[in-house]
Motif scaffolding. Structure first.
Motif, PDB file in Angstrom:
ATOM      1  N   LEU A 138       0.861  -1.171   0.000  1.00  0.00           N
ATOM      2  CA  LEU A 138       0.000   0.000   0.000  1.00  0.00           C
ATOM      3  C   LEU A 138       0.898   1.222   0.000  1.00  0.00           C
ATOM      4  O   LEU A 138       1.752   1.366   0.881  1.00  0.00           O
ATOM      5  N   VAL A 139       0.733   2.120  -1.004  1.00  0.00           N
ATOM      6  CA  VAL A 139       1.645   3.251  -1.131  1.00  0.00           C
ATOM      7  C   VAL A 139       0.882   4.559  -1.266  1.00  0.00           C
ATOM      8  O   VAL A 139      -0.195   4.619  -1.862  1.00  0.00           O
ATOM      9  N   HIS A 140       1.472   5.618  -0.677  1.00  0.00           N
ATOM     10  CA  HIS A 140       0.966   6.987  -0.808  1.00  0.00           C
ATOM     11  C   HIS A 140       1.996   7.807  -1.568  1.00  0.00           C
ATOM     12  O   HIS A 140       3.204   7.529  -1.490  1.00  0.00           O
ATOM     13  N   SER A 141       1.563   8.845  -2.261  1.00  0.00           N
ATOM     14  CA  SER A 141       2.486   9.754  -2.922  1.00  0.00           C
ATOM     15  C   SER A 141       3.424  10.357  -1.881  1.00  0.00           C
ATOM     16  O   SER A 141       2.978  10.849  -0.838  1.00  0.00           O
ATOM     17  N   ALA A 142       4.720  10.337  -2.161  1.00  0.00           N
ATOM     18  CA  ALA A 142       5.710  10.802  -1.184  1.00  0.00           C
ATOM     19  C   ALA A 142       5.606  12.297  -0.934  1.00  0.00           C
ATOM     20  O   ALA A 142       5.960  12.774   0.154  1.00  0.00           O
ATOM     21  N   ASP A 143       5.118  13.063  -1.921  1.00  0.00           N
ATOM     22  CA  ASP A 143       5.030  14.517  -1.737  1.00  0.00           C
ATOM     23  C   ASP A 143       3.629  14.969  -1.337  1.00  0.00           C
ATOM     24  O   ASP A 143       3.349  16.169  -1.301  1.00  0.00           O
ATOM     25  N   GLY A 144       2.756  14.020  -1.056  1.00  0.00           N
ATOM     26  CA  GLY A 144       1.415  14.368  -0.609  1.00  0.00           C
ATOM     27  C   GLY A 144       0.446  14.734  -1.711  1.00  0.00           C
ATOM     28  O   GLY A 144      -0.691  15.133  -1.436  1.00  0.00           O
ATOM     29  N   SER A 145       0.849  14.608  -2.959  1.00  0.00           N
ATOM     30  CA  SER A 145      -0.053  14.939  -4.067  1.00  0.00           C
ATOM     31  C   SER A 145      -1.159  13.892  -4.173  1.00  0.00           C
ATOM     32  O   SER A 145      -1.023  12.773  -3.665  1.00  0.00           O
ATOM     33  N   ALA A 200      -4.772   5.991  -1.814  1.00  0.00           N
ATOM     34  CA  ALA A 200      -3.591   5.140  -1.894  1.00  0.00           C
ATOM     35  C   ALA A 200      -3.673   4.241  -3.114  1.00  0.00           C
ATOM     36  O   ALA A 200      -4.744   4.042  -3.692  1.00  0.00           O
ATOM     37  N   LEU A 201      -2.518   3.721  -3.518  1.00  0.00           N
ATOM     38  CA  LEU A 201      -2.451   2.685  -4.530  1.00  0.00           C
ATOM     39  C   LEU A 201      -2.096   1.372  -3.849  1.00  0.00           C
ATOM     40  O   LEU A 201      -1.214   1.343  -2.986  1.00  0.00           O
ATOM     41  N   GLN A 202      -2.780   0.315  -4.211  1.00  0.00           N
ATOM     42  CA  GLN A 202      -2.528  -0.999  -3.617  1.00  0.00           C
ATOM     43  C   GLN A 202      -2.221  -1.988  -4.736  1.00  0.00           C
ATOM     44  O   GLN A 202      -3.057  -2.255  -5.588  1.00  0.00           O
ATOM     45  N   PHE A 203      -0.991  -2.483  -4.754  1.00  0.00           N
ATOM     46  CA  PHE A 203      -0.631  -3.485  -5.756  1.00  0.00           C
ATOM     47  C   PHE A 203      -0.072  -4.723  -5.064  1.00  0.00           C
ATOM     48  O   PHE A 203       0.448  -4.661  -3.945  1.00  0.00           O
TER      49      PHE A 203
END
Length: 395
Positions: A174-181, A217-220
């Motif tokens: 599960l990942v979030h944009s590192a810059d908060g975009s 979030a993106l979940q791959f």
């Protein structure tokens, strides 16, 4: 539109080119990587180059495109190239790279076919190439515009905020944009490209299906591949990427997505092919879809079945849904008629059903044949295959 003069040349030379296309694509990649070693290091999948899968897929695409132009010279077959364009967009392929490919591909054609490549023949195949390239560029330009990346750069750094073991060899990130975009929008069934830097310095890229669609979030989900170079990225992710780490991820792409419809839907998967299917099933459940849903899955054992519990829970949330699961070698007591390979004989499937398939090519062929046999329209059977599409032009 293919000109009449070129159509005659292509019709006459297609058998010769088709019989030599394997040699042509092998020589093409040798020339391309000799001139541009950075493409093999940082763009092309080194595993698919080593096992020949990418060469076979390129050969099939060229032959299929040329054949389509001959059969329907007034129609540009964009539909058959949509899958390739989405993959290109996920890699960040740009317009200028098509000229690089042209240079080395036509050098390979001339070297393999020799005197058979007259000026007329070369001009005809040049026309085919630029019709194909133009079609891909057109689709990719639209995809980049939709992703708000007109220059083709859809990549951004993402921080891993969750990592979950699905099975011994399958993990979800599960990942979030590192810059908060904001997270780029996605549709159930799509995938993202993930780029990692390997110990030898190569920045290899692989595509992974989104196993769920979320607003923030993106979940791959990644299956560890062992024993071949194909697994160098999946092994790196499994061994070295944990919560808090940064990974480079593309915007979501993929043309096999869940269509909004009232028609019954069948989601059929095998092994790790469950990832786009579980995303589609999750979307149907979260929207309280009234559609009839038929979920079919095949796996080796219960413990190898990723999202097994999710499948049961999501099906139970839907008003008109059933799950049908087969295991080749069940670890626990399991019905005899659901042991082995998928057999849809006893599964009621309405003829108006829209089907989505994902798994190894033998599974796709077998299930598609069964669905056609019960009356589904070929146009209503959609498939996703991981890696180079070796089925293109062979249906």
């Amino acid at each position: 539109m293919l000109s009449e003069k070129s159509a005659e040349s292509i019709r006459a030379t297609l058998p010769t080119v088709s019989s030599a296309i394997g040699k042509i694509t092998t020589l093409f990649y040798d020339k391309l990587f000799a001139a541009h070693p950075e493409l093999l290091r940082d763009l092309f999948n080194r595993g698919n180059q080593a096992n020949g899968a990418q060469k076979q897929a390129l050969a099939g695409a060229i032959a299929a495109f040329a054949s389509a132009l001959i059969k329907h010279p007034d129609v540009r077959p964009d539909a058959m190239l949509s899958r390739i364009a989405h993959k290109h967009a996920s890699l960040g392929i740009t317009r200028d790279q098509y000229q690089v490919v042209h240079t080395h591909l036509f050098a390979a054609i001339a070297e393999v076919l020799g005197s058979a490549v007259t000026d007329e023949v070369a001009a005809a195949w040049d026309e085919v190439y630029w019709l194909m390239a133009g079609s891909l560029i057109s689709i990719e330009t639209r995809l980049y515009a939709e992703a708000s990346a007109p220059n083709g750069d859809t990549w951004s750094d993402h921080r891993v905020v969750g990592r979950y073991a699905e099975t011994r060899d399958i993990a979800t990130f599960l990942v979030h944009s590192a810059d908060g975009s904001p997270v780029p929008p996605s549709r159930p069934g799509q995938y993202v490209s993930v780029q990692v830097q390997l110990p030898d310095g190569a920045r290899q890229i692989r595509q992974y299906s989104l196993s769920n669609t979320q607003d923030d979030a993106l979940q791959f989900t990644v299956k560890r591949v062992t024993g071949t170079r194909n697994g160098e990225v999946s092994n790196h992710l499994h061994e070295y990427i944990h919560e808090g780490d940064i990974v480079r991820v593309s915007a979501p792409f993929g043309d096999v997505t869940l269509e909004e419809s009232d028609a019954p839907v069948l989601l059929a998967s095998a092994g790790i092919g469950c990832t786009p299917m579980i995303s589609m099933l999750s979307h149907l459940a979260s929207t309280d879809s009234p559609r009839q849903v038929i979920a079919v899955h095949a796996d080796y054992t219960q413990s190898a079945h990723a999202f097994r519990v999710d499948l049961e829970q999501l099906v139970s949330k839907l008003r008109h849904a059933d799950a049908h699961v087969w295991y080749e070698a069940p670890e626990d007591p399991w019905p005899t008629d659901r042991t082995g390979l998928v057999d849809l004989t006893g599964v009621p499937i309405p003829q108006e059903t829209i089907a989505y398939l994902c798994g190894p090519v033998p599974f796709l062929r077998a299930v598609r044949t069964q669905l056609l046999r019960v009356g589904l329209l070929a146009a209503n059977i959609h498939y996703e295959v991981f890696g180079p599409d070796l089925w293109l032009g062979q249906e």
